[in-house]
Enzyme design. Structure first.
Site, short mmCIF file in Angstrom:
data_model
loop_
_atom_site.label_atom_id
_atom_site.label_comp_id
_atom_site.label_asym_id
_atom_site.label_seq_id
_atom_site.Cartn_x
_atom_site.Cartn_y
_atom_site.Cartn_z
N PRO A 135 0.81 -1.23 0.00
CA PRO A 135 0.00 0.00 0.00
C PRO A 135 0.84 1.28 0.00
O PRO A 135 0.45 2.28 -0.61
CB PRO A 135 -0.83 -0.14 1.28
CG PRO A 135 -0.98 -1.62 1.47
CD PRO A 135 0.33 -2.20 1.00
N GLU A 369 5.31 -2.29 -13.53
CA GLU A 369 6.74 -2.56 -13.75
C GLU A 369 7.53 -1.27 -14.01
O GLU A 369 8.48 -1.25 -14.79
CB GLU A 369 6.95 -3.58 -14.88
CG GLU A 369 6.44 -4.97 -14.50
CD GLU A 369 6.92 -6.05 -15.44
OE1 GLU A 369 8.08 -5.99 -15.88
OE2 GLU A 369 6.12 -6.96 -15.74
#
Length: 394
Positions: A135, A369
Site C-alpha cells: 500500500p 513494472e
C-alpha cells in the site's frame, strides 16, 4: 492482421523467425479474438494450461528446468508477448506472469527450489505470482514494510502486499520482505511462499478496467521454511530489480502488440467507412493520423528489440535501453489506440468493440513494472553517470 516484416531486422536470428511463425500458426487455432470472459479466474487458469501444453511457457524458464533455451532469451519473450497481445490481453497477461512470477527463482533460487517449481511453471501446471508492491511501497521499493523474522528453521512473515497479479489463483508467490540486515533497500529478502501456507490469506480481490486476477495479500505470522529464501538474506532488492530488468522489456513488446492490433482495426475502418461520398481513408486528416500511428509503432518496436538484443547479445543489463523502450512503447501505444478509437467515432467507445478493449488493456502498462515517470528518472540517471563537470564553461 499479423504483419511480420520486422522479423527481417538484424536483431533476430532464424530461430526467432521460426518461433514467431510457429506461434502465430498455433495461436490462430487456439487463441481466437473473443470478448472479455465472464469468469476471468477460470479463463486465466485455462490460458496458462493451454500455453503450457503448447510449449510456449518453456520460454519463460531456462532449459535445465524444462525451458526452451539455455538461458531466458529476452527476444523470444518479446516476440511471444507482442503476438499474444495482438490477440488477447488476458493471454498476454497469463504468459507474462509465469515468467515474472517465477523469475526470482530462476535468478536466485537454490537448485532444489528451481527443480521443485520451474518445470511445473514451464508446463503450465503451477501458476506463479510476483509479490513486491505494498500500500505504501510501489515505485519506492525501499519503503517495503512487510517483515520476515528468522525463527529457527523458519522465517515468520507479517504484512500486506497489494496489486498482486495472479493474486487469488497463484499456486505460489515470490514475496519480498524486510529482514533488516541494513536500512532501506539493502535489508530486503525474497522468499517462495506457497499459496496454501497458514497465515497467508487473500484480503481483497481488486477489480480493474481491464479485468485480470488481482488481489491484496495479508501475511499473519506466516511461517515459511528457511530453505525457501531466494539467494542471500538482504539481497532481495537486487533480485527484484534483476527480475524486472529481464521482463520489463517484454512489457514494451506487449504495448507494440496492442498498438499493431489498433492500427489494423483503424485501417480496416478507414477503407470501409463511407462519409460525405468518400471513404474515411480518402481524407488527409485520416492519412495523417494513420501515418503517426505507423511511425509510432515502428519507433517503439525498434527501441524494444534493440533493448532485447542488447541484453541477449551484449550480455549487459541495458538499463537505459530497457527504460527507453518501456517508456516510449507504452506511451506511444496509448496514443495509437486513442487515435483508433477516434477514427471509429461513436462505435469506438461501444462496450465489446476491439478498440474499446484495447483502450482499457493499454492503460495499466504505463504504470506497472515502473511507471513512465520512473522510467524518465532511470534514463536521466543513466545518461548522467559518466558526465564530468566542465571547468570554466565552454
Amino acid at each position: 492482421m499479423i504483419e511480420q516484416d520486422y522479423l527481417a531486422w538484424p536483431f533476430f536470428d532464424d530461430s526467432h523467425r521460426t518461433l514467431a511463425r510457429e506461434f502465430n500458426a498455433w495461436a490462430a487455432d487456439h487463441l481466437p479474438d473473443v470478448a472479455q470472459p465472464t469468469d476471468v479466474d477460470q479463463a486465466c487458469r485455462s490460458l496458462v494450461a493451454q500455453l503450457g501444453e503448447g510449449g510456449w511457457l518453456r520460454y519463460a524458464v531456462a532449459k535445465a528446468f524444462g525451458g526452451a533455451r539455455d538461458v531466458i532469451d529476452v527476444r523470444s519473450l518479446c516476440l511471444l508477448r507482442e503476438n499474444l497481445a495482438r490477440r488477447s490481453g488476458l493471454a498476454d497477461f497469463a504468459f507474462a506472469m509465469q515468467g515474472l512470477g517465477s523469475g526470482a527463482i530462476s535468478l536466485a533460487g537454490s537448485e532444489a527450489l528451481k527443480q521443485k517449481y520451474l518445470p511445473k511453471v514451464a508446463a503450465g501446471r503451477l501458476i506463479a505470482a510476483f509479490a513486491l508492491s505494498e500500500p505504501d511501497a510501489g515505485s519506492d521499493v525501499g519503503a517495503i514494510a512487510t517483515s520476515a523474522r528468522r525463527d529457527g528453521a523458519h522465517y515468520v512473515i507479517n504484512g500486506e502486499k497489494t496489486w498482486i497479479s495472479n493474486g487469488g489463483i497463484a499456486d505460489f508467490y515470490c514475496v519480498f520482505a524486510r529482514t533488516g540486515e541494513a536500512p532501506g533497500s539493502r535489508g530486503i529478502s525474497a522468499f517462495v511462499v506457497d499459496a496454501d501456507r497458514p497465515g497467508l490469506e487473500i484480503a481483497e480481490r481488486i477489480d480493474t478496467m481491464a479485468p485480470h486476477p488481482l488481489a491484496t495479500l495479508r501475511f499473519t505470522d506466516c511461517r515459511v521454511p528457511a530453505e525457501n529464501l531466494l539467494g542471500q538474506a538482504g539481497a532481495g532488492f537486487k533480485t527484484a530489480m534483476q527480475t524486472l530488468d529481464i521482463f520489463r522489456t517484454s512489457v514494451a513488446a506487449a504495448a507494440v502488440g496492442f498498438a499493431r492490433h489498433a492500427l489494423h482495426e483503424a485501417l480496416s475502418r478507414s477503407v470501409s467507412r463511407r462519409m460525405f461520398g468518400h471513404t474515411l481513408a480518402d481524407f488527409q486528416l485520416t492519412q495523417a493520423a494513420l501515418a503517426d500511428m505507423a511511425t509510432g509503432i515502428d519507433s517503439s518496436a525498434l527501441l524494444t528489440y534493440r533493448a532485447a538484443w542488447t541484453r541477449d547479445c551484449l550480455k549487459t543489463q541495458a538499463t537505459r535501453e530497457v527504460a527507453m523502450a518501456k517508456m516510449v512503447a507504452t506511451e506511444s501505444a496509448q496514443q495509437v489506440i486513442d487515435k483508433a478509437v477516434q477514427l471509429f467515432g461513436g462505435l469506438g467507445v461501444k462496450s465489446g468493440m476491439a478498440v474499446e478493449r484495447l483502450y482499457r488493456d493499454i492503460r495499466a502498462l504505463r504504470i506497472y513494472e515502473g511507471a513512465t515517470e520512473v522510467q524518465k528518472l532511470i534514463i536521466g540517471r543513466e545518461i548522467l553517470k559518466d558526465v564530468q563537470p566542465v571547468q570554466g564553461g565552454l
